[in-house]
Design a protein around this motif. Structure first.
Motif, short mmCIF file in Angstrom:
data_model
loop_
_atom_site.label_atom_id
_atom_site.label_comp_id
_atom_site.label_asym_id
_atom_site.label_seq_id
_atom_site.Cartn_x
_atom_site.Cartn_y
_atom_site.Cartn_z
N ILE A 109 0.84 -1.21 0.00
CA ILE A 109 0.00 0.00 0.00
C ILE A 109 0.87 1.25 0.00
N ALA A 110 1.92 1.25 0.81
CA ALA A 110 2.82 2.40 0.84
C ALA A 110 3.46 2.64 -0.52
N LYS A 111 3.90 1.56 -1.16
CA LYS A 111 4.52 1.67 -2.49
C LYS A 111 3.52 2.23 -3.50
N ALA A 112 2.28 1.74 -3.46
CA ALA A 112 1.26 2.22 -4.40
C ALA A 112 0.92 3.69 -4.15
N ALA A 113 1.03 4.12 -2.89
CA ALA A 113 0.71 5.51 -2.54
C ALA A 113 1.88 6.44 -2.83
N GLY A 114 3.05 5.87 -3.10
CA GLY A 114 4.23 6.70 -3.37
C GLY A 114 4.84 7.28 -2.11
N VAL A 115 4.67 6.59 -0.97
CA VAL A 115 5.26 7.05 0.29
C VAL A 115 6.02 5.89 0.91
N GLY A 116 6.84 6.21 1.88
CA GLY A 116 7.55 5.17 2.61
C GLY A 116 6.70 4.60 3.73
N ARG A 117 7.11 3.45 4.23
CA ARG A 117 6.35 2.84 5.33
C ARG A 117 6.38 3.71 6.58
N VAL A 118 7.49 4.42 6.80
CA VAL A 118 7.58 5.31 7.97
C VAL A 118 6.53 6.40 7.87
N THR A 119 6.36 6.96 6.66
CA THR A 119 5.34 7.99 6.46
C THR A 119 3.95 7.42 6.67
N LEU A 120 3.70 6.24 6.11
CA LEU A 120 2.38 5.62 6.28
C LEU A 120 2.08 5.37 7.76
N TYR A 121 3.06 4.80 8.46
CA TYR A 121 2.84 4.50 9.88
C TYR A 121 2.74 5.78 10.71
N GLY A 122 3.28 6.88 10.20
CA GLY A 122 3.14 8.15 10.90
C GLY A 122 1.69 8.63 10.92
N HIS A 123 0.93 8.25 9.90
CA HIS A 123 -0.48 8.63 9.83
C HIS A 123 -1.40 7.52 10.34
N PHE A 124 -0.99 6.29 10.09
CA PHE A 124 -1.80 5.13 10.49
C PHE A 124 -0.87 4.15 11.21
N PRO A 125 -0.89 4.16 12.54
CA PRO A 125 0.11 3.41 13.30
C PRO A 125 0.03 1.89 13.18
N SER A 126 -1.03 1.38 12.59
CA SER A 126 -1.15 -0.07 12.42
C SER A 126 -1.97 -0.36 11.17
N ARG A 127 -1.88 -1.60 10.72
CA ARG A 127 -2.70 -2.01 9.57
C ARG A 127 -4.18 -1.89 9.92
N GLU A 128 -4.51 -2.23 11.17
CA GLU A 128 -5.90 -2.14 11.61
C GLU A 128 -6.42 -0.71 11.50
N SER A 129 -5.61 0.27 11.91
CA SER A 129 -6.07 1.66 11.85
C SER A 129 -6.24 2.12 10.41
N LEU A 130 -5.40 1.61 9.52
CA LEU A 130 -5.52 1.96 8.10
C LEU A 130 -6.79 1.35 7.51
N VAL A 131 -7.02 0.08 7.77
CA VAL A 131 -8.24 -0.57 7.28
C VAL A 131 -9.47 0.14 7.85
N ASP A 132 -9.41 0.50 9.11
CA ASP A 132 -10.52 1.19 9.75
C ASP A 132 -10.82 2.51 9.04
N ALA A 133 -9.78 3.27 8.71
CA ALA A 133 -9.97 4.56 8.05
C ALA A 133 -10.55 4.39 6.65
N VAL A 134 -10.07 3.40 5.92
CA VAL A 134 -10.59 3.13 4.58
C VAL A 134 -12.06 2.72 4.66
N PHE A 135 -12.35 1.85 5.61
CA PHE A 135 -13.73 1.37 5.78
C PHE A 135 -14.65 2.51 6.16
N ALA A 136 -14.18 3.42 7.01
CA ALA A 136 -14.98 4.58 7.40
C ALA A 136 -15.29 5.46 6.19
N HIS A 137 -14.30 5.66 5.34
CA HIS A 137 -14.49 6.47 4.13
C HIS A 137 -15.53 5.83 3.21
N VAL A 138 -15.43 4.54 3.00
CA VAL A 138 -16.37 3.84 2.13
C VAL A 138 -17.78 3.86 2.70
#
Length: 200
Positions: free
Chosen positions: A46-75
């Motif tokens: 996901i980080a690669k597809a977004a064009g960011v590093g994993r550190v940047t991704l984890y800076g916004h979403f500290p876990s995979r669960e929080s990222l899935v949660d945010a995507v699910f909330a948006h949908v």
């Protein structure tokens, strides 16, 4: 001079915020696409597809669960807007239920694989929380159907709402497992729910 210096020091903040917002938007977009294609997509993918590093991704979403949660909330926010536009109030309850099943399934099927990812990453209670608004619509429809004499009154409304919620999610799982044809899902769901809800 001190005031001028403070302004110079804090000036980059708006740019940092803009960069962060762009990164978050890119991550959510990439996560939605990746998880919709493969519910097991990794954070690295996901980080690669977004064009960011994993550190940047984890800076916004500290876990995979929080990222899935945010995507699910948006949908779910988008889904609620779609379902709210359905003109159900003027239809008989049974017909309105069939219409609501069809529109709900259309939305769910579009994001079926994301739901699989959510089922794996989030608790059932958390997923249920994101369905509060759509399920409130189901509850109102069931209550109206009971008032009209179309739906059964011997079971709690909350149980019938949970049945609606569970069956739609089960249909997504059955399709993913290859036990249900997606083209048949809306009809199967409508027949099952009408059979379960209809007054004797």
């Amino acid at each position: 001079m001190a005031t001028t210096q403070r302004r110079t020091t804090t000036a980059p903040a708006p740019q940092r915020r803009a960069d962060a917002e762009r990164n978050i938007a890119a991550i959510l977009h990439a996560a939605l696409r990746a998880l919709s294609a493969d519910p097991a997509a990794s954070v690295a993918d996901i980080a690669k597809a977004a064009g960011v590093g994993r550190v940047t991704l984890y800076g916004h979403f500290p876990s995979r669960e929080s990222l899935v949660d945010a995507v699910f909330a948006h949908v779910m926010s988008q889904a609620e807007a779609t379902l709210a536009a359905e003109p159900l109030d003027d239809l008989p309850a049974a017909e309105a239920l069939t219409r609501l099943v069809a529109s709900s399934w259309e939305v769910l099927d579009r994001h079926r694989r994301l739901l699989v990812a959510a089922d794996r990453a989030l608790s059932t209670e958390r997923i249920r929380e994101w369905h509060d608004q759509p399920l409130a619509r189901v509850e109102r429809l069931i209550a109206r159907g009971r008032d009209e004499g179309a739906f059964r009154t011997d079971l709690p409304v909350s149980w019938l709402v949970s049945t609606f919620f569970s069956l739609l999610h089960t249909a997504a799982q059955e399709i993913e497992a290859g036990r249900l044809d997606r083209a048949d899902a809306a009809g199967v769901l409508s027949a099952t729910l009408l059979g379960a809800f209809r007054a004797a």
